[in-house]
Design a protein around this motif. Structure first.
Motif, PDB file in Angstrom:
ATOM      1  N   LEU A 104       0.815  -1.211   0.000  1.00 20.77           N
ATOM      2  CA  LEU A 104       0.000   0.000   0.000  1.00 20.77           C
ATOM      3  C   LEU A 104       0.858   1.276   0.000  1.00 20.77           C
ATOM      4  CD1 LEU A 104      -2.767   1.419   0.310  1.00 20.77           C
ATOM      5  CD2 LEU A 104      -2.466   1.169   2.779  1.00 20.77           C
ATOM      6  N   PHE A 132       0.755   4.281  -2.863  1.00 20.18           N
ATOM      7  CA  PHE A 132       0.411   5.662  -2.527  1.00 20.18           C
ATOM      8  C   PHE A 132       1.526   6.622  -2.951  1.00 20.18           C
ATOM      9  CE2 PHE A 132      -0.276   9.412   0.063  1.00 20.18           C
ATOM     10  CZ  PHE A 132      -1.640   9.609  -0.096  1.00 20.18           C
ATOM     11  N   VAL A 190      -5.068  12.141   2.499  1.00 19.49           N
ATOM     12  CA  VAL A 190      -4.926  11.304   3.693  1.00 19.49           C
ATOM     13  C   VAL A 190      -3.903  10.222   3.338  1.00 19.49           C
ATOM     14  CG1 VAL A 190      -6.099   9.842   5.375  1.00 19.49           C
ATOM     15  CG2 VAL A 190      -7.358  11.722   4.264  1.00 19.49           C
ATOM     16  N   ASN A 205      -1.716   7.206   2.474  1.00 14.97           N
ATOM     17  CA  ASN A 205      -1.994   5.776   2.334  1.00 14.97           C
ATOM     18  C   ASN A 205      -3.486   5.432   2.321  1.00 14.97           C
ATOM     19  OD1 ASN A 205       0.780   5.204   2.247  1.00 14.97           O
ATOM     20  ND2 ASN A 205       0.859   5.183   4.474  1.00 14.97           N
ATOM     21  N   ARG A 206      -4.356   6.452   2.188  1.00 15.77           N
ATOM     22  CA  ARG A 206      -5.792   6.164   2.176  1.00 15.77           C
ATOM     23  C   ARG A 206      -6.542   6.837   1.037  1.00 15.77           C
ATOM     24  NH1 ARG A 206      -8.160   7.555   7.387  1.00 15.77           N
ATOM     25  NH2 ARG A 206     -10.083   7.262   6.254  1.00 15.77           N
ATOM     26  N   LYS A 207      -6.362   8.171   0.895  1.00 13.03           N
ATOM     27  CA  LYS A 207      -7.258   8.867  -0.018  1.00 13.03           C
ATOM     28  C   LYS A 207      -6.658  10.171  -0.548  1.00 13.03           C
ATOM     29  CE  LYS A 207     -12.145  10.179  -0.137  1.00 13.03           C
ATOM     30  NZ  LYS A 207     -13.358  10.319   0.660  1.00 13.03           N
ATOM     31  N   GLU A 218      -8.973   6.122  -3.823  1.00 15.77           N
ATOM     32  CA  GLU A 218      -8.952   5.442  -2.534  1.00 15.77           C
ATOM     33  C   GLU A 218      -8.004   4.255  -2.638  1.00 15.77           C
ATOM     34  OE1 GLU A 218     -12.893   6.150  -0.179  1.00 15.77           O
ATOM     35  OE2 GLU A 218     -13.390   5.297  -2.149  1.00 15.77           O
ATOM     36  N   GLU A 272      -6.311   0.870  -0.939  1.00 15.57           N
ATOM     37  CA  GLU A 272      -6.737  -0.195  -0.041  1.00 15.57           C
ATOM     38  C   GLU A 272      -5.653  -1.272   0.036  1.00 15.57           C
ATOM     39  OE1 GLU A 272     -10.296  -3.534  -0.331  1.00 15.57           O
ATOM     40  OE2 GLU A 272     -10.458  -1.693  -1.501  1.00 15.57           O
ATOM     41  N   GLN A 273      -5.280  -1.650   1.256  1.00 17.12           N
ATOM     42  CA  GLN A 273      -4.320  -2.739   1.442  1.00 17.12           C
ATOM     43  C   GLN A 273      -5.059  -4.060   1.327  1.00 17.12           C
ATOM     44  OE1 GLN A 273      -1.493  -2.406   4.657  1.00 17.12           O
ATOM     45  NE2 GLN A 273      -1.628  -4.601   5.075  1.00 17.12           N
ATOM     46  N   SER A 308      -2.062  -4.342  -3.076  1.00 13.94           N
ATOM     47  CA  SER A 308      -2.969  -3.248  -2.742  1.00 13.94           C
ATOM     48  C   SER A 308      -3.886  -2.984  -3.923  1.00 13.94           C
ATOM     49  CB  SER A 308      -2.174  -1.992  -2.370  1.00 13.94           C
ATOM     50  OG  SER A 308      -1.245  -1.675  -3.389  1.00 13.94           O
TER      51      SER A 308
END
Length: 155
Positions: free
Chosen positions: A26, A30, A81, A83-85, A105, A107-108, A114
């Protein structure tokens, strides 16, 4: 060759839902969207500016061998955000597609895999459909393949 990047487009809607699973942790996936040097490598374009933060902005530019600008894009990062968004706008200069809203988005799936979920909203159904008439899906799949190849070497 199988298209690993999947593009969903419902009739009559002005959006695309794009998904891709990567053989990357992930954090590396990112970074491929947040670090200018990595973005330049897999996108094959110059990153003039990339402020990876809320209220940041970015500018991309590609020139031909003679120095003529053949692609130019920019946008504003509304949400970041790690590693998320990432939520951002995307606008190409000299293109008929208008400003689009992109929500990425991350996702791991496992320690080494990922998934990227992209929700892209266009100003109109007509703009979205015009883009889909181009080799957009193939180009995005090639870019994602390049991303996975380049970033996997960073492990």
């Amino acid at each position: 060759m199988e298209q690993k990047t999947k593009i969903g487009a419902e009739d009559g809607k002005q959006e695309l839902v794009i998904t891709r699973e990567f053989d990357l942790p992930l954090e590396l996936l990112f970074k491929a969207y947040a670090e200018p040097g990595i973005v330049e490598q897999w996108m094959g374009t110059k990153v003039l500016k990339l402020e990876s933060k809320k209220h940041g902005s970015y500018q991309l530019e590609t020139t031909d061998a003679k120095g003529n600008v053949v692609f130019k894009a920019n946008g504003v990062i509304h949400e970041f955000v790690p590693n998320r968004k990432i939520t951002r706008t995307f606008e190409m200069d000299n293109a008929p597609f208008g400003v689009q809203l992109e929500v990425y988005e991350f996702e791991q799936l496992t320690d080494d895999t990922s998934k990227l979920n992209m929700h892209v909203i266009y100003e109109s159904v007509a703009q979205r459909d015009q883009l889909l008439k181009l080799p957009f899906a193939q180009g995005l799949n090639v870019a994602h393949n390049r991303l996975e190849d380049i970033v996997s070497k960073l492990k």
